[in-house]
Design a protein around this motif. Structure first.
Motif: not given
Length: 164
Positions: A1-2, A45-46, A61-63, A140-141
């Motif tokens: 994460m940035d 998040c990716a 699918s989630v961007e 929650s990644g």
């Protein structure tokens, strides 16, 4: 994460629609708008596939999501501990407008990699989310399956201390 460098906001001004409440065992309970959430330091998040936990069927699918770490919101509000070490028994219940609720523990958020990837989302695929889109969303990644702790229309984070 940035991490994007911004400053944390104060409680939402009167007259703006509240997107999220932080309640319970806090020094400074919060009533935050989507704009106030956007003023916190952000993480991204990716992209990921959202699958039903029960059936394992593909949902969508989630961007990439952008939002604020749940731990940053909690730290900004401050935990109210009445006895030494009580923070270690705290749970954080994330509750959606529809009543769906998921828990996190203090140890999980502040003592494992889960905390770095539990975010309150206000943007998807570079586009701001609105309440009609389900904002804010809790994600929650770090979970093996993201669907069980994916809460659309997150209404409240309630902080509680477990009793012994």
């Amino acid at each position: 994460m940035d991490i994007a460098q911004t400053t944390a906001p104060e409680i939402a001004p009167t007259g703006q629609a509240t997107a999220l409440l932080l309640t319970g065992r806090l020094l400074r309970p919060q009533s935050l708008t989507l704009d106030a959430l956007r003023a916190f330091p952000s993480v991204t998040c990716a992209p990921f596939d959202l699958r039903c936990y029960t059936t394992q069927r593909f949902i969508r699918s989630v961007e990439p999501y952008r939002g604020v770490r749940l731990t940053d919101l909690i730290e900004h509000a401050g935990l109210r501990c009445e006895v030494h070490g009580e923070f270690k028994r705290m749970i954080f219940l994330a509750i959606g407008h529809d009543g769906y609720a998921v828990p996190f523990t203090w140890h999980e958020l502040f003592n494992t990699s889960v905390g770095a990837q539990a975010i309150v989302v206000y943007e998807c695929g570079g586009k701001p989310l609105t309440e009609a889109d389900g904002a804010p969303v809790l994600f929650s990644g770090a979970d093996l399956v993201p669907a069980p702790r994916h809460v659309k229309r997150l209404a409240r984070i309630d902080v509680r201390a477990m009793t012994i």
